[in-house]
Scaffold this active site. Structure first.
Site, short mmCIF file in Angstrom:
data_model
loop_
_atom_site.label_atom_id
_atom_site.label_comp_id
_atom_site.label_asym_id
_atom_site.label_seq_id
_atom_site.Cartn_x
_atom_site.Cartn_y
_atom_site.Cartn_z
N ASP A 19 0.80 -1.22 0.00
CA ASP A 19 0.00 0.00 0.00
C ASP A 19 0.84 1.28 0.00
O ASP A 19 1.91 1.33 0.60
CB ASP A 19 -0.90 -0.01 1.23
CG ASP A 19 -2.06 0.96 1.13
OD1 ASP A 19 -2.64 1.09 0.03
OD2 ASP A 19 -2.41 1.59 2.15
N ASP A 57 1.28 5.31 -5.40
CA ASP A 57 0.80 6.63 -5.00
C ASP A 57 1.66 7.75 -5.59
O ASP A 57 2.70 8.11 -5.05
CB ASP A 57 0.78 6.73 -3.48
CG ASP A 57 0.11 8.01 -2.99
OD1 ASP A 57 -0.32 8.82 -3.82
OD2 ASP A 57 0.01 8.17 -1.75
N GLU A 80 -4.18 6.80 -6.85
CA GLU A 80 -4.96 7.82 -6.14
C GLU A 80 -5.00 9.12 -6.93
O GLU A 80 -4.00 9.53 -7.52
CB GLU A 80 -4.35 8.09 -4.75
CG GLU A 80 -5.11 9.13 -3.92
CD GLU A 80 -4.52 9.30 -2.53
OE1 GLU A 80 -4.47 10.46 -2.06
OE2 GLU A 80 -4.11 8.30 -1.92
N HIS A 104 -6.51 10.29 6.37
CA HIS A 104 -5.73 9.28 7.09
C HIS A 104 -5.50 9.70 8.54
O HIS A 104 -5.53 10.89 8.87
CB HIS A 104 -4.35 9.09 6.43
CG HIS A 104 -4.42 8.50 5.06
ND1 HIS A 104 -4.20 9.24 3.93
CD2 HIS A 104 -4.65 7.24 4.63
CE1 HIS A 104 -4.30 8.47 2.85
NE2 HIS A 104 -4.58 7.25 3.26
#
Length: 282
Positions: free
Chosen positions: A84, A106, A136, A183
């Site tokens: 991730d 990302d 993203e 987040h």
């Protein structure tokens, strides 16, 4: 049970109009808690290892990947392994050898054109190896080392028209979108833009991903899934449960030194959070 793939789990949930929850793994106890929670909920889940978690482990992916894989393979629940928030292309290229079926690449901090170029390159590399790739667009914000971000600030949210073009130009398999979450939230107070979620679902031809779900209340998550969100990422909620359980145990047993005594309730607390989120997204 043999490892399943993130792509299969997300595609199945997407086709059924429901969610699939993905949980961050930092320690072995995180992975064990995710497996235990999934077994109790009787459903699948995604085990995510972030780039920040890899940094915590000295920049070495192999050990934490092997631990998560071993936990997944000995679980009775269908589990997949996902890498991730990867910004480092060297780490991206380590995913295949370590058994990851998916990566979130990302490039969201880059200018749009550069984001498209870097992400398209990552997609080509990933698809040549059968790896499912998430990216993203927009600014979810709140990760360690970042300046605080107002999730409702102008320009922070994902634009549906731009998102559709981004998917076409990059070839990604799923899109993480900015719709009001952030987040690292320790309180579940985020209010999502459900009209935006619905608009994105209409214009974007791939599954949508909600980052920062730890700060989103249950009813907001249900509404988001009904509006078109598929992959629901959870990290901070596990850490909050873990740390609270450890603090409580140490406060009650101030002379204790055996980590098993406080890691056991910490793991159990995380498993409860996992089960709750999984039942929410089923």
């Amino acid at each position: 049970m043999p490892l399943t793939t993130t792509g299969e789990l997300v595609a199945h949930a997407h086709a059924q109009g429901r969610g699939i929850a993905a949980f961050n793994v930092i320690t072995l106890e995180h992975a064990e808690a995710i497996a235990l929670g999934a077994e109790r909920a009787g459903t699948a889940a995604v085990l995510q290892v972030s780039e920040n978690a890899v940094k915590f482990h000295g920049g070495r992916l192999t050990a934490i990947a092997a631990a998560a894989t071993a936990v997944a393979r000995t679980s009775s629940a269908p589990l997949s392994l996902h890498l991730d928030h990867v910004t480092d292309t060297t780490l991206l290229r380590a995913a295949h050898a370590e058994g990851f079926s998916s990566v979130m690449f990302d490039a969201s901090k880059l200018a749009y054109a550069e984001n498209v170029k870097e992400t398209a390159d990552a997609v080509r590399w990933a698809h040549e190896r059968g790896i499912w790739l998430e990216a993203e667009l927009g600014e979810v914000g709140g990760k360690a080392g970042e300046a605080p971000l107002d999730a409702h600030a102008p320009g922070a949210r994902t634009d549906p028209t731009e998102a559709a073009a981004y998917v076409t130009d990059t070839g990604i398999d799923a899109l993480a979108v900015a719709v009001g979450s952030s987040h690292a939230m320790t309180e579940r107070t985020a209010a999502l833009d459900h009209d935006l979620v619905a608009a994105l679902r209409t214009t974007v031809p791939v599954p949508l991903v909600l980052h920062g779900s730890s700060g989103v209340p249950d009813h907001e998550i249900r509404h988001a899934i009904n509006a078109g969100m598929t992959k629901i990422n959870v990290g901070t909620a596990l850490n909050t449960a873990f740390t609270t359980a450890v603090r409580d145990h140490l406060a009650a047993h101030p002379t204790g030194v055996d980590p098993r005594r406080y890691l056991t309730p910490a793991r159990e607390a995380m498993a409860g959070i996992v089960e709750s989120f999984l039942r929410l997204t089923k």
